[in-house]
Write a protein that holds these residues in place. Sequence first.
Motif, short mmCIF file in Angstrom:
data_model
loop_
_atom_site.label_atom_id
_atom_site.label_comp_id
_atom_site.label_asym_id
_atom_site.label_seq_id
_atom_site.Cartn_x
_atom_site.Cartn_y
_atom_site.Cartn_z
N PHE A 154 19.45 38.20 105.18
CA PHE A 154 20.17 38.93 106.22
C PHE A 154 19.52 40.30 106.43
O PHE A 154 18.93 40.88 105.50
N THR A 155 19.68 40.82 107.63
CA THR A 155 19.21 42.18 107.91
C THR A 155 20.26 43.03 108.61
O THR A 155 20.02 44.21 108.87
N THR A 156 21.43 42.46 108.93
CA THR A 156 22.49 43.23 109.58
C THR A 156 23.83 42.95 108.92
O THR A 156 24.03 41.88 108.30
N ALA A 205 14.59 41.35 93.82
CA ALA A 205 14.35 40.00 93.30
C ALA A 205 15.12 38.94 94.07
O ALA A 205 15.07 37.76 93.73
N ARG A 206 15.89 39.39 95.09
CA ARG A 206 16.68 38.50 95.95
C ARG A 206 17.78 37.76 95.19
O ARG A 206 18.19 36.67 95.57
N ARG A 207 18.25 38.37 94.10
CA ARG A 207 19.41 37.81 93.39
C ARG A 207 20.71 38.18 94.10
O ARG A 207 21.75 37.58 93.84
N VAL A 208 20.67 39.23 94.92
CA VAL A 208 21.79 39.58 95.79
C VAL A 208 21.25 39.71 97.20
O VAL A 208 20.04 39.97 97.41
N ASP A 209 22.11 39.54 98.19
CA ASP A 209 21.69 39.62 99.59
C ASP A 209 21.70 41.04 100.13
O ASP A 209 20.99 41.36 101.08
N ALA A 210 22.53 41.87 99.54
CA ALA A 210 22.66 43.24 100.02
C ALA A 210 23.12 44.13 98.88
O ALA A 210 23.74 43.67 97.91
N TYR A 211 22.83 45.41 99.01
CA TYR A 211 23.19 46.42 98.01
C TYR A 211 24.19 47.35 98.68
O TYR A 211 23.87 48.04 99.65
N VAL A 230 16.32 48.05 104.96
CA VAL A 230 16.94 48.29 106.26
C VAL A 230 18.44 48.53 106.05
O VAL A 230 19.07 47.94 105.16
N ASP A 231 18.97 49.45 106.83
CA ASP A 231 20.41 49.73 106.84
C ASP A 231 21.10 48.66 107.67
O ASP A 231 20.68 48.37 108.80
N GLY A 232 22.18 48.08 107.14
CA GLY A 232 22.89 47.02 107.85
C GLY A 232 23.54 47.46 109.14
O GLY A 232 23.94 46.62 109.95
N GLY A 233 23.67 48.78 109.35
CA GLY A 233 24.18 49.26 110.63
C GLY A 233 25.68 49.45 110.71
O GLY A 233 26.21 49.67 111.80
N TYR A 234 26.36 49.40 109.57
CA TYR A 234 27.81 49.60 109.59
C TYR A 234 28.22 50.33 108.31
O TYR A 234 27.76 49.99 107.21
#
Length: 296
Positions: A154-156, A205-211, A230-234
């Motif tokens: 994901f990027t958003t 390491a892609r063990r989580v989708d987002a921080y 990248v910032d998810g924007g929210y």
Amino acid sequence: MDETQDKNASTVRRGLLGAGAALGGAAALFAPRIAHAQTAPRSKLQTIKDRGKLIVGTGSTNPPWHFEDASGQLVGMDIDLARLLAKSLFDDPTKVEFVLQGSDARIPSLITDKVDIVVQWMTVTPGRAQQVEFTIPYYREGVGLMMLARGGRFTTFDQVKAAGADAKIGGMQNVFLEEWIHKALPLAKVDAFESPDATLQALNARRVDAYMADQSAMRWLMAQAPGRFVDGGYGWMPNSYASAVKPGDPIWLNWVNTVYKEAMMGVDFDGFAASYKRWFGIELATPKVGFPAEFS
């Protein structure tokens, strides 16, 4: 004068004397009193000027607010603000002594006069405002999601939310982590880590989708590795950061507020804007000339 007249006369004289005493007492009660000069409490502003340096409570382990750079120098947004105060006091930004302390020492150090002011990413709350006096805020914090710019799922924020329980969010371990994440992503899975570095490693390491992190920390990390994150924007859970002073000294509080306000809107704007750019990657718009925007 017979005996009866003599008694009557004596009674009249006693009445007149009593009335005179009563009137005299009343006159004394309501007479103007001499005003005694009151010594005004000495403001910390004058104490600091006489001392020749400002003493600031802050931290050293939380970039981009206060931390040591590669050369061991204390830097960050809070440090810039402290040096701005010293410059405004002495025309010398180096005339400041930093007292390094944990977050739990911020209020006690003020109350015991160990420091003149706390500049240490302090969130304004009604509870704390009963113990200290806050300056005007200099930053609005909040949490958000940071993701990999390339190679992640994901990027958003909207993509993460649409994934529901299929999304996994990492964050630094604390008792509120799940509550905070589920405020915005009620179905997401939560993975807790012992430190920000460990959380970042899990994201890489892609063990989580987002921080999930404070947005200021996200901006700092993104600035250190341009193009990687990248910032998810929210953002959510807003809170205000301000400095704090010991209660009961309006002269000192007003002076600090004046410095901060003119840094954000007036004569010291260029320096303040440079700090925002350096630590957060935020380009501040130059305040409009004319009617003061803060009153519109």
